[in-house]
Design a protein around this motif. Structure first.
Motif, mmCIF file in Angstrom:
data_model
loop_
_atom_site.group_PDB
_atom_site.id
_atom_site.type_symbol
_atom_site.label_atom_id
_atom_site.label_comp_id
_atom_site.label_asym_id
_atom_site.label_seq_id
_atom_site.Cartn_x
_atom_site.Cartn_y
_atom_site.Cartn_z
ATOM 1 N N VAL A 237 -18.109 32.740 -11.046
ATOM 2 C CA VAL A 237 -18.643 31.847 -12.073
ATOM 3 C C VAL A 237 -17.757 30.606 -12.210
ATOM 4 O O VAL A 237 -18.254 29.470 -12.331
ATOM 5 N N LEU A 240 -18.442 28.147 -9.563
ATOM 6 C CA LEU A 240 -19.688 27.421 -9.819
ATOM 7 C C LEU A 240 -19.468 26.330 -10.861
ATOM 8 O O LEU A 240 -19.947 25.199 -10.699
ATOM 9 N N PRO A 248 -26.099 28.155 -7.537
ATOM 10 C CA PRO A 248 -25.185 29.278 -7.303
ATOM 11 C C PRO A 248 -25.081 29.667 -5.835
ATOM 12 O O PRO A 248 -24.010 30.041 -5.361
ATOM 13 N N ASP A 254 -20.155 32.326 -4.051
ATOM 14 C CA ASP A 254 -21.415 33.011 -4.354
ATOM 15 C C ASP A 254 -21.204 34.530 -4.342
ATOM 16 O O ASP A 254 -20.649 35.093 -3.391
ATOM 17 N N ALA A 387 -21.483 35.570 -16.802
ATOM 18 C CA ALA A 387 -21.904 34.171 -16.699
ATOM 19 C C ALA A 387 -21.622 33.377 -17.962
ATOM 20 O O ALA A 387 -21.306 32.184 -17.894
ATOM 21 N N TRP A 407 -26.789 31.521 -12.409
ATOM 22 C CA TRP A 407 -25.893 32.494 -11.776
ATOM 23 C C TRP A 407 -26.296 33.910 -12.180
ATOM 24 O O TRP A 407 -26.368 34.810 -11.323
#
Length: 469
Positions: A237, A240, A248, A254, A387, A407
């Motif tokens: 996370v 990202l 994502p 990932d 997330a 995500w």
């Protein structure tokens, strides 16, 4: 209360594993005191009853004793206090932090006679059983002579790591009976998806006037090369969030491939549990009772947390739909408290840990069969938490919220696909049941966050809103 009980009354509520925070302690009673090592230092297992309002809970305390004034500096943080025991002034302390004494626990387990797995949960050995019994699974040698370190960060138990081989989990809150963690892990022995069980410690705890063999601790393989699933997901996370604008799937970290593999591992464990332990189905009547219990939790939560009120209609509709499911629901033994913090990634793949279920629930309730979709729902909720929690209190939360939702959805889908591919019930084909379990878990989370982490309350509330969209 005795001097020792007075000290415990002050010390117990300050421990992370104490489950009764928020309510005053009214009584503390040492229900049982079992010496394991006499002399100086001494070691005893205490079963301590704590009375709060209308409830009584039992806790295990591994009590160390040394002459007053002789506690080593490195054990000062474990001190409980000074009191008179046996006519002598003693410093008493939490012996879980004393490697000199905890080494003796491993020695006793190594010397224990091996027993078959089906002896777990059975009656105590014939004759006059020892008050505290050390038992080892047949064929599993335990190597003695290792010192221990306490694992940090645990909430409800205390785990000791011996070298690079073993971890001894000491169950702090005691419920009479066989702990599901020991029962299920032993049933799964030999599976690549669980840490190998070696041995356990038990005593008798009184229930309705009769002694019930009760699990105090279990010894397992230590997964020394493992990485916590929550840590891996949180890192993904963060990657990202550090790449604004990327999907994502395009961010460097990932997690979807791991989520899919975790789903397949979860399905494999559920299949193994269904082979090894009894299964059943819930009738339509039992399904209605399950839905009614979910509605009862919703009413309680709404009364305590008014912020839940706008979502009551959606939640009630999901539970009513569950009550109307007209086909039997297969049930079996499941993990019971499944989330990213209960799994680790090793070099060989995912491993599931901590099969004890919700520690605040009685053992007989945790041993009750349930739908495997309950575990699936727990993991899906965990992806939402992974997330969203990093956005709590962040000024960038409005900007990053869409990425958090994307995500979570990507990894929820990947886990569900892996679970179906691995031979589990296809979540996509059982959305009514899955949604009810997931909503029920979110309602539990609302209550938990309101009581313990109010700043996190928006996480389950926003999740409920997203599920209802």
């Amino acid at each position: 209360m005795t001097q020792l009980e007075e000290l415990l009354a002050d010390w117990i509520p300050r421990q992370r594993w104490f489950a009764g925070k928020g309510a005053p302690i009214e009584t503390v009673t040492v229900q049982a005191e079992h010496p394991l090592v006499c002399g100086d230092p001494g070691l005893r297992v205490l079963v301590v009853e704590v009375g709060q309002r209308d409830s009584v809970s039992r806790y295990q305390v591994l009590l160390g004793l040394r002459p007053a004034g002789t506690l080593r500096e490195e054990l000062a943080h474990a001190a409980i206090g000074v009191c008179r025991l046996g006519g002598l002034s003693r410093t008493v302390y939490d012996a879980a932090h004393d490697p000199e004494l905890t080494a003796l626990l491993l020695d006793r387990l190594a010397a224990a006679d091996g027993v078959e797995a089906d002896a777990i949960g059975g009656p105590a050995p014939s004759g006059t059983p020892a008050p505290v019994r050390f038992r080892r699974l047949d064929g599993n040698d335990v190597h003695a002579g290792q010192r221990s370190l306490v694992l940090r960060g645990e909430q409800s138990n205390t785990s000791l790591v011996y070298g690079e081989d073993y971890v001894l989990k000491s169950f702090r809150r005691l419920w009479p009976g066989l702990n599901p963690d020991l029962e299920l892990t032993a049933a799964l022995a030999g599976s690549p998806y669980v840490a190998r069980p070696y041995a356990w410690i038990e005593t008798d705890v009184s229930q309705d006037g009769r002694p019930v063999p009760t699990t105090l601790a279990m010894l397992q393989e230590y997964m020394r090369s493992a990485t916590d699933g929550w840590v891996l997901a949180a890192t993904s996370v963060r990657d990202l969030y550090d790449a604004p604008g990327l999907a994502p799937a395009d961010a460097g970290g990932d997690f979807a491939g791991e989520a899919e593999r975790l789903g397949a591992a979860t399905a494999a464990v559920h299949r193994a549990l269904a082979r090894e332990l009894p299964t059943d189905v819930l009738s339509s009547h039992a399904l209605r009772e399950l839905a009614r219990s979910m509605l009862d939790r919703l009413r309680q939560a709404t009364a305590e947390v008014p912020e839940l009120q706008p979502y009551v209609g959606v939640l009630r509709s999901a539970y009513e739909a569950l009550a109307e499911v007209d086909e039997p629901l297969p049930i079996q033994r499941v993990h019971g408290d499944y989330h990213l913090g209960q799994v680790v990634r090793t070099d060989a793949g995912w491993v599931l840990l901590d099969f004890e279920g919700e520690p605040a629930a009685p053992v007989e309730e945790r041993r009750r069969p349930s739908s495997p979709l309950r575990d699936v729902a727990g993991m899906l909720r965990s992806f939402d938490y992974a997330a969203r929690y990093q956005l709590v209190g962040s000024s960038a939360a409005p900007e990053l919220a869409p990425a958090a939702r994307a995500w979570a959805q990507r990894n929820r889908d990947a886990f569900s696909a892996g679970y179906a591919y691995g031979g589990g019930v296809d979540p996509e084909k059982h959305q009514t049941v899955l949604r009810a379990f997931e909503y029920d878990k979110a309602v539990y989370e609302v209550l938990y966050e309101a009581h313990n982490r109010p700043s996190w309350l928006r996480i389950p509330l926003d999740s409920i809103a997203a599920l209802a969209a």
